[in-house]
Each structure stands twice: as structure tokens, then as C-alpha cells.
Design a protein around this motif. Structure first.
Motif: not given
Length: 547
Positions: A148-149, A154-159, A170-171
């Protein structure tokens, strides 16, 4: 053949060997003292089929159940690549659901398959709709919280979620590694290396616990700085990553102690934290999970900041009492090991690499005797707040390896109450009836067993193997206390029969106490601690020594 499939084949064969039960003992085990002219002890004491089977069984203990379905469920629910989730977990915990502890002030303990820490636990729990307690204690909840984190990042960075390499930053964000060099090593050398090479883990009964097929992928993340790494100034087999967190030892203070730690985290995060001036902590060395890399952070002549306690000789067998009340950091060298105090076993390669390092330190600092009073656990010296390296650190074989690498004959056999600490070819334990584990201060190795006194023998049995008949002195170690039996019966089974030696376990704790000298036959012999004593007390089975 693919890496995972090769691993599967090799592991299946070794598990089959391990599943055959105890292996036949060799007719003539290695002499306790090498005969004149015998070759120098090898630098790798392992190598027999028994060693391989034991190592595979040790690794399997870290993944006791099948996890592939749990990874798949969490990844699908939060639209995260399952391979990334597996690789990240492998880099952090080797797929073991760990119960973290604090090792460094200011760095929260890590929990679960993903080693989530601090705010990650609470935020991940909220995103996954579970409690923080579940994230700490339940594998699926831990995976769902981590997924979930990652999904939120991923949503915040729009990858592009289908681009596996794009998940690298993100990792890195999910980890607590902040040093740029350590981050680069963690992503490229650990997470994405595993993604490319693949890996596998097995349960103790040989089922696949986790499978990760390798894939062609490159992390979209800054590469590690390319530069020649200097060797450690005191240990040439290490890499020099100097930490600012040290000061001078008091004048005239000799190094007489090695302290064994676990990082409570993975290798890169460990040395990255210890080289950060804001952390305010350090150690002299950090050994990685496989033993393939060691970092030296502080010169051995310097005072690293790795133990937050003054020395109490009562916790260490009443040795070096002249240093009572002195900061442990004044006279010790600290070795951190990637991993956790709660983990079920330690990789053989890591133990070997650490033992070679400890051997080297003892050659330089001759006041460090190669025994369990001078090479000790962090948790023994600071029992109020630390437990590392934990109950499964293989103390007996570790000390034996140090002596072997240094070319020192091992003349004594120590039989520890915790089977994992013993060299099974010459030291084993068995127990009848109900015995509980304890860890009050003053124990040998990694704790002890105790049981109430009553009118049954139900003994705790220490077994030791002698390659030849001979006269041996038997000593016993226990933790003293007022609820212990004042006449605890040790039954020594020797060539002439058996002799019962009754000892007062209310006194003389935390040290070796001689039971007597007896003649023993070649082969397996036993010393038993019976429960048959005046009721209302307990008897303490901790360790015996044969010499």
C-alpha cells in the motif's frame, strides 16, 4: 539451468539428506588436539555432507511456511509488481518475518517480511485497513501495508507501473536508507540484483516458500559512485568507509573485548546509518549477510560508539573485574552483522567471514582471549535494553571457527543448552519432560533451560563425543538465584558407572564451576541434570564444559 531451478535442485537434494534424520557419526572424528605433524587446520572447517544438510536446514528455518500466495495477494490488491515486492523483502529480511528490536538510538525497530519501521508501520496499516499490531506480527498484513505504501508512492510520482525499473526510487523511499552511496548499493546491488538473478527459499519440509524468477531489468536510479575503494586500514579484506562517530581511547587502554552485534536491518542501511554524523553511533566493522563484504568504519585504535553501557563483570563470568564501571567502548572492538536478533539462523558465509575477522583482531590485540568471556554478545553486556545478536547466534561453532582460523587447537568441548550453538559432531543436548527457556542475566551462550524440582528425574542431558578414552574435567555453568535448588543433581555417566554431584545453584552463577574429573570411554558420553531434588525450587541447565 536457471538460477532458481539450480537452487531448487541443490536444495531438494540437501533437504532429502537432512530429512534422513541424524547422520551416522564418523568412526574417527577430528582429534581434539592435532597430532604432531598434522596439517594446519583448514580455513574452511565446513564441507562435509552433514555440514551442507545442516546449513540448508538452518536456512529453511527462516521461512517456515509458503509465502508465494501472500506476496501475490498483496501485490495484486495494490497494483505493485510482485517480483519487486519479493526482491525488496529478500534484500531486507531474506523473506523472514522478523520481530525487530532497537539497535541504534533514533532508528526505530523493523518488523515483518518487509522490515517496516516507525511511521511506515502506522501509515501502512492505515492504508491497508489493518492495525499496526497486525503489521508487526502478521506476514500478510505486513506485505499489504508495504504494498500500500509503494502504491501510494507510485501514484504520487505518476510512474508507469508496468515499468519495473521505474519502481527503483520508490523502493529506496520505502527503505530507511538515506546515505546516497548506501542507497545506490541497496537498490542496484541488492534489490535489483535479486530481480535480475532470481532466488528461492524453502520450508523445513522442502516445499517452496518463495520463488522469484530472474528478469532482464535495470533500475532507473543513480548508479553507485565508481571509484576505487580503499581497503580497511586494519583489515585488508574489508572496505574502508570511515565514520565520523568515534573518539580516542583513554591513554593506556588495551583492547580486550570483541562485542558481537546485529544491525537490526540490512547491510547497506547499517553502514549508511553508522557513517552518518547525525546518528551519533558507530562500530568498527559491519559484515554483510553473505559474508562477501565487510566494511571498516573506525580504526581499531579508535573508540567506536557501539555499546551504551558501562562494564559489569557480574554479567560476564566475573572476568576483567578491574574494568568494572568503565565504558565498554573504551576497551572493545564492535562488529555489526547485517540481520536481526530474532532471526532463526545465520548464514554460514557470514559466520565464517566474521570469525576470520575476529581471528585477525585477536592477533593484533592479544589481550582478547579467544573464548566466550572476551568475544561476547551486545545483549550480555547491556541486557536491560539489547538482545543482539539473539538466541540463534551459533556461539560454540563461532568460537571454534575463530580458533581454527587462527590455528589454535580446540582443546575443550562446550555443550550449550541451545542445540543451535553446538557443533553436532561432538556436542548435543536432549531433554525429557517440560523445560522452559530463560534469559536472566549471566547465562552462557544464548540463554538456558530451567524446570521445577519434583520427584521425577526427567533430566536435561548434555552429550559430548570423545575420539579416544581419557580423563576429563567437567564444569557446569548456571545463572544463580534464590529460587534455584541448593542441591541440583548433576549425574556424570563415566567409564566406572555414574556419579551424582549436587551443586548449590543459588550461588556461583555466571561462571564455570568444576563438577570433578572422571574417566570416559571413547564415543558419546553424557552428563545429566536431574529434577529430582527438594521441591519448591528450579534447576538450571545452561552449559557444561569438557576439558
Amino acid at each position: 539451468m536457471h538460477v532458481f531451478r539450480k537452487t531448487l535442485a541443490a536444495t531438494a537434494a540437501a533437504l532429502a539428506l537432512a530429512a534422513c534424520g541424524p547422520q551416522p557419526q564418523p568412526e574417527a572424528p577430528a582429534q581434539e588436539t592435532p597430532a604432531p605433524g598434522s596439517p594446519t587446520p583448514t580455513e574452511n572447517p565446513s564441507g562435509s555432507a552433514d555440514d551442507v544438510a545442516r546449513e540448508v536446514a538452518d536456512v529453511a528455518r527462516r521461512t517456515p511456511y509458503e509465502l508465494d500466495a501472500l506476496f501475490a495477494q498483496a501485490a495484486k490488491e495494490f497494483d505493485v509488481p510482485v517480483s519487486l515486492l519479493k526482491a525488496y523483502s529478500y534484500a531486507q529480511t531474506r523473506w523472514e518475518h522478523i520481530q525487530g528490536a532497537e539497535e541504534f538510538e533514533g532508528r526505530p525497530a523493523a518488523f515483518g517480511l518487509l522490515a517496516l519501521r516507525g511511521d511506515q508501520v502506522t501509515e501502512g496499516a492505515a492504508l491497508a485497513g489493518v492495525s499496526a499490531e497486525a503489521v508487526r506480527g502478521e506476514p500478510l498484513a505486513n506485505l499489504r501495508a508495504g504494498a500500500a505504501l509503494l502504491s501510494k508512492y507510485a501514484a504520487e510520482s505518476t510512474i508507469d507501473r508496468a515499468d519495473l525499473g521505474a519502481w527503483a526510487p520508490l523502493a529506496a523511499r520505502l527503505s530507511d536508507v538515506t546515505d546516497p552511496g548506501a542507497q545506490a548499493q541497496f537498490i542496484h546491488g541488492e534489490v535489483y540484483r535479486v530481480l535480475r538473478e532470481g532466488a528461492g527459499a524453502f520450508t523445513p519440509d522442502g516445499k517452496v516458500a518463495v520463488s522469484l524468477e530472474g528478469a532482464e531489468v535495470e533500475a532507473k536510479f543513480a548508479l553507485p559512485r565508481v571509484s576505487a575503494m580503499a581497503a580497511g586500514p586494519d583489515y585488508a579484506a574489508s572496505i574502508w568507509r570511515p565514520s565520523p562517530n568515534y573518539n580516542a581511547r583513554p591513554s593506556g587502554t588495551a583492547v580486550s573485548l570483541i562485542v558481537i552485534h546485529t544491525c537490526e536491518g540490512a547491510y547497506s542501511g547499517c553502514w549508511g546509518w553508522l557513517t552518518n554524523s547525525a546518528a551519533g553511533v558507530s562500530a568498527h566493522y559491519v559484515v554483510n549477510e553473505s559474508g562477501s563484504e565487510i566494511s571498516q568504519l573506525v580504526r581499531e585504535s579508535g573508540r567506536a560508539w557501539h555499546v551504551g553501557a558501562n562494564y559489569d563483570c557480574g554479567l560476564n563470568g566475573s572476568t576483567q573485574c578491574g574494568l568494572q564501571g568503565v565504558s565498554v567502548n573504551h576497551f572493545s572492538v564492535g562488529i555489526e552483522h547485517a540481520g536481526y536478533a530474532s532471526q532463526a539462523s545465520f548464514p554460514a558465509g557470514q559466520i565464517d567471514a566474521s570469525a576470520k575477522l575476529s581471528c585477525d583482531i585477536t592477533k593484533t590485540h592479544t589481550a582478547v582471549t579467544r573464548d566466550s568471556y572476551h568475544i561476547v554478545a551486545h545483549g550480555r553486556l547491556q541486557p536491560a535494553s539489547r538482545t543482539d545478536p539473539g538466541p540463534n547466534w551459533p556461539w560454540s561453532s563461532y568460537i571454534s571457527k575463530i580458533k581454527s582460523f587462527c590455528g589454535t587447537p580446540t582443546t575443550a568441548i562446550v555443550v550449550d543448552s541451545h542445540q543451535a550453538n553446538n557443533d553436532a559432531s561432538k556436542a548435543q543436548v536432549e531433554m525429557a519432560g517440560s523445560w522452559a527457556q530463560g534469559t536472566s542475566a549471566g547465562y552462557y551462550g544464548s540463554g538456558y533451560y530451567y524446570a521445577s524440582t519434583e520427584a521425577v528425574s526427567a533430566p536435561f542431558t548434555f552429550k559430548f563425543y570423545l575420539s579416544a578414552a581419557g580423563s576429563k574435567t567437567i564444569s557446569a555453568w548456571w545463572v544463580a538465584g534464590t529460587n534455584r535448588s541448593s542441591a541440583a543433581p548433576f549425574i556424570v555417566n563415566h567409564a566406572g558407572g555414574s556419579t551424582t554431584v549436587k551443586v548449590d545453584q543459588q550461588a556461583n552463577g555466571g561462571k564455570w564451576n568444576t563438577l570433578g574429573t572422571f574417566n570416559f570411554d571413547a564415543g558419546w558420553n553424557t552428563v545429566q541434570l536431574s529434577r529430582w531434588a527438594t521441591e519448591g525450587f528450579v534447576v538450571m541447565a545452561d552449559a557444561i564444559k569438557v576439558e
